[in-house]
Design a protein around this motif. Structure first.
Motif, PDB file in Angstrom:
ATOM      1  N   SER A 243      22.221  68.052   1.789  1.00  0.00           N
ATOM      2  CA  SER A 243      21.668  66.927   1.044  1.00  0.00           C
ATOM      3  C   SER A 243      21.433  65.755   1.990  1.00  0.00           C
ATOM      4  CB  SER A 243      22.633  66.508  -0.076  1.00  0.00           C
ATOM      5  OG  SER A 243      23.785  65.920   0.488  1.00  0.00           O
ATOM      6  N   ARG A 244      20.663  64.812   1.509  1.00  0.00           N
ATOM      7  CA  ARG A 244      20.403  63.607   2.310  1.00  0.00           C
ATOM      8  C   ARG A 244      21.644  62.750   2.469  1.00  0.00           C
ATOM      9  NH1 ARG A 244      14.810  63.901  -0.276  1.00  0.00           N
ATOM     10  NH2 ARG A 244      16.004  63.785  -2.195  1.00  0.00           N
ATOM     11  N   SER A 245      22.683  63.008   1.668  1.00  0.00           N
ATOM     12  CA  SER A 245      23.920  62.232   1.759  1.00  0.00           C
ATOM     13  C   SER A 245      24.881  62.775   2.813  1.00  0.00           C
ATOM     14  CB  SER A 245      24.624  62.211   0.405  1.00  0.00           C
ATOM     15  OG  SER A 245      25.083  63.504   0.077  1.00  0.00           O
ATOM     16  N   GLY A 246      24.524  63.917   3.461  1.00  0.00           N
ATOM     17  CA  GLY A 246      25.377  64.486   4.501  1.00  0.00           C
ATOM     18  C   GLY A 246      26.281  65.605   4.024  1.00  0.00           C
ATOM     19  N   LEU A 247      26.255  65.892   2.724  1.00  0.00           N
ATOM     20  CA  LEU A 247      27.038  67.007   2.197  1.00  0.00           C
ATOM     21  C   LEU A 247      26.277  68.311   2.395  1.00  0.00           C
ATOM     22  CD1 LEU A 247      28.349  65.448  -1.131  1.00  0.00           C
ATOM     23  CD2 LEU A 247      29.548  65.687   1.057  1.00  0.00           C
TER      24      LEU A 247
ATOM     25  N   SER B   4      35.287  75.369   2.719  1.00  0.00           N
ATOM     26  CA  SER B   4      36.359  74.946   1.814  1.00  0.00           C
ATOM     27  C   SER B   4      35.975  73.618   1.164  1.00  0.00           C
ATOM     28  CB  SER B   4      37.674  74.816   2.574  1.00  0.00           C
ATOM     29  OG  SER B   4      37.620  73.703   3.436  1.00  0.00           O
ATOM     30  N   GLU B   5      36.610  73.321   0.054  1.00  0.00           N
ATOM     31  CA  GLU B   5      36.322  72.084  -0.694  1.00  0.00           C
ATOM     32  C   GLU B   5      36.431  70.836   0.170  1.00  0.00           C
ATOM     33  OE1 GLU B   5      35.312  71.359  -3.855  1.00  0.00           O
ATOM     34  OE2 GLU B   5      34.989  73.496  -4.163  1.00  0.00           O
ATOM     35  N   ASP B   6      37.375  70.817   1.097  1.00  0.00           N
ATOM     36  CA  ASP B   6      37.604  69.635   1.924  1.00  0.00           C
ATOM     37  C   ASP B   6      36.590  69.468   3.051  1.00  0.00           C
ATOM     38  OD1 ASP B   6      39.822  69.087   0.378  1.00  0.00           O
ATOM     39  OD2 ASP B   6      41.191  70.122   1.742  1.00  0.00           O
TER      40      ASP B   6
END
Length: 112
Positions: A45-49, A70-72
């Motif tokens: 994503s554009r947010s870095g995620l 992983s979630e983290d």
């Protein structure tokens, strides 16, 4: 080749068509074996995620896609690091990159 598995190139081509038809930018980052190379789909994503999807077997023996991060550690940097490690282990893998702020896998039916 396992009778459940499609040729890798067919998975890649299908993913590219589905992403393009949904207006999602997509690119092949690493080309692997056309017949049997594992396929990884990096969705960022554009947010870095990011999510990094790979195939695995479900409890009932069916192939399924799962996020291997992983979630983290669901960042683009973590996805890139995992991809680099996977390529070091197996040069025959495919890596596809898709921009999608919702981090959806283009090959997951419920996402269409």
């Amino acid at each position: 080749m396992d009778s459940q598995r499609l040729r890798s190139i067919l998975l890649v081509e299908t993913c590219m068509r589905l992403a393009e038809s949904a207006g999602r930018p997509i690119a092949v980052l690493h080309r692997g074996d056309a017949d049997a190379g594992s396929v990884f789909i990096k969705v960022y994503s554009r947010s870095g995620l990011a999510s990094l999807f790979g195939q695995s077997l479900s409890d009932d023996g069916q192939l399924m896609w799962r996020n291997v991060l992983s979630e983290d550690y669901r960042t683009e940097a973590a996805a890139d690091e995992r991809i680099a490690n996977e390529i070091r282990i197996d040069r025959d893998i495919w890596v596809i990159e898709v921009l999608d702020d919702s981090l959806r896998n283009p090959l997951t039916p419920e996402d269409h």
